[in-house]
Write a protein that holds these residues in place. Structure first.
Motif, mmCIF file in Angstrom:
data_model
loop_
_atom_site.group_PDB
_atom_site.id
_atom_site.type_symbol
_atom_site.label_atom_id
_atom_site.label_comp_id
_atom_site.label_asym_id
_atom_site.label_seq_id
_atom_site.Cartn_x
_atom_site.Cartn_y
_atom_site.Cartn_z
ATOM 1 N N ALA A 44 -4.606 2.955 1.629
ATOM 2 C CA ALA A 44 -4.669 2.244 2.904
ATOM 3 C C ALA A 44 -4.348 0.786 2.638
ATOM 4 O O ALA A 44 -4.678 0.251 1.578
ATOM 5 C CB ALA A 44 -6.058 2.377 3.520
ATOM 6 N N THR A 45 -3.711 0.166 3.595
ATOM 7 C CA THR A 45 -3.464 -1.268 3.463
ATOM 8 C C THR A 45 -4.813 -1.992 3.551
ATOM 9 O O THR A 45 -5.788 -1.451 4.087
ATOM 10 C CB THR A 45 -2.492 -1.750 4.560
ATOM 11 N N PRO A 46 -4.897 -3.202 2.993
ATOM 12 C CA PRO A 46 -6.184 -3.910 2.922
ATOM 13 C C PRO A 46 -6.844 -4.182 4.276
ATOM 14 O O PRO A 46 -8.039 -4.449 4.335
ATOM 15 C CB PRO A 46 -5.828 -5.229 2.233
ATOM 16 N N ASP A 47 -6.074 -4.075 5.368
ATOM 17 C CA ASP A 47 -6.642 -4.327 6.692
ATOM 18 C C ASP A 47 -7.302 -3.089 7.302
ATOM 19 O O ASP A 47 -7.822 -3.146 8.413
ATOM 20 C CB ASP A 47 -5.578 -4.890 7.636
ATOM 21 N N LEU A 48 -7.316 -1.969 6.578
ATOM 22 C CA LEU A 48 -7.984 -0.749 7.049
ATOM 23 C C LEU A 48 -9.228 -0.502 6.196
ATOM 24 O O LEU A 48 -9.135 -0.081 5.048
ATOM 25 C CB LEU A 48 -7.033 0.449 6.972
ATOM 26 N N THR A 49 -10.383 -0.806 6.766
ATOM 27 C CA THR A 49 -11.643 -0.724 6.012
ATOM 28 C C THR A 49 -12.725 0.087 6.719
ATOM 29 O O THR A 49 -13.826 0.226 6.189
ATOM 30 C CB THR A 49 -12.195 -2.137 5.764
ATOM 31 N N PRO A 84 -2.015 -3.094 -2.666
ATOM 32 C CA PRO A 84 -2.101 -4.536 -2.871
ATOM 33 C C PRO A 84 -1.613 -5.269 -1.621
ATOM 34 O O PRO A 84 -0.731 -4.779 -0.919
ATOM 35 C CB PRO A 84 -1.175 -4.798 -4.064
ATOM 36 N N PRO A 85 -2.175 -6.435 -1.343
ATOM 37 C CA PRO A 85 -1.761 -7.203 -0.155
ATOM 38 C C PRO A 85 -0.451 -7.961 -0.403
ATOM 39 O O PRO A 85 -0.439 -9.164 -0.619
ATOM 40 C CB PRO A 85 -2.943 -8.152 0.066
ATOM 41 N N VAL A 86 0.649 -7.251 -0.371
ATOM 42 C CA VAL A 86 1.961 -7.850 -0.626
ATOM 43 C C VAL A 86 2.416 -8.616 0.618
ATOM 44 O O VAL A 86 2.405 -8.061 1.727
ATOM 45 C CB VAL A 86 2.989 -6.753 -0.994
ATOM 46 N N PRO A 87 2.812 -9.889 0.469
ATOM 47 C CA PRO A 87 3.291 -10.652 1.624
ATOM 48 C C PRO A 87 4.456 -9.929 2.307
ATOM 49 O O PRO A 87 5.363 -9.433 1.661
ATOM 50 C CB PRO A 87 3.768 -11.981 1.014
ATOM 51 N N GLY A 88 4.371 -9.836 3.618
ATOM 52 C CA GLY A 88 5.424 -9.176 4.391
ATOM 53 C C GLY A 88 5.295 -7.666 4.454
ATOM 54 O O GLY A 88 6.123 -6.994 5.058
ATOM 55 N N GLY A 89 4.246 -7.114 3.835
ATOM 56 C CA GLY A 89 4.037 -5.668 3.869
ATOM 57 C C GLY A 89 3.654 -5.200 5.257
ATOM 58 O O GLY A 89 3.093 -5.949 6.060
ATOM 59 N N MET A 90 3.964 -3.943 5.554
ATOM 60 C CA MET A 90 3.639 -3.374 6.852
ATOM 61 C C MET A 90 2.118 -3.256 6.996
ATOM 62 O O MET A 90 1.454 -2.738 6.100
ATOM 63 C CB MET A 90 4.293 -1.995 6.972
#
Length: 122
Positions: free
Chosen positions: A49-54, A78-84
């Motif tokens: 999951a992207t870091p914004d899904l907790t 990882p929180p990659v800049p520009g990632g979806m």
């Protein structure tokens, strides 16, 4: 025994337990259905999951779809800049006697393969 990997991803509407579980269940079901698989064909599944899904563990949704005896693992991307944002990804290892060319990766709700998208943007 022939092990293949199938990938997939889905965008999640919001960081809410119901949204994460619903989207993940939709993704797991689509991967199984589009590839003519049953739970017994699945060796293991890695869910990220992207870091914004907790708000929920995506693996819980996979259990609810019937993957009761399949080893599952969740991780954060990882929180990659520009990632979806708000994406759950899946990498399923399956044991099927079919060529890899007959299996289909599944991307839903505007999600895409992160690495492929990154390579295209370069």
């Amino acid at each position: 025994m022939t092990i293949h990997a199938i990938s997939g991803a889905i965008r999640v509407e919001e960081n809410a337990s119901e949204a994460i579980l619903g989207a993940t269940a939709e993704l797991v079901t689509a991967v199984l259905t589009r590839n003519g698989l049953v739970a017994g064909d699945v060796v293991s599944v890695l869910l990220t999951a992207t870091p914004d899904l907790t708000a929920a563990f995506p693996a819980r949704a996979a259990r609810l779809t019937g993957l009761h005896e399949v080893p599952l693992m969740c991780a954060h991307e990882p929180p990659v800049p520009g990632g979806m944002p708000r994406v759950v990804r899946l990498l399923a290892h399956v044991d099927v006697e079919r060529p890899r060319s007959e299996l289909r990766n599944v991307y839903l709700r505007g999600a895409r393969a992160s690495y492929a998208a990154e390579m295209v943007s370069r």
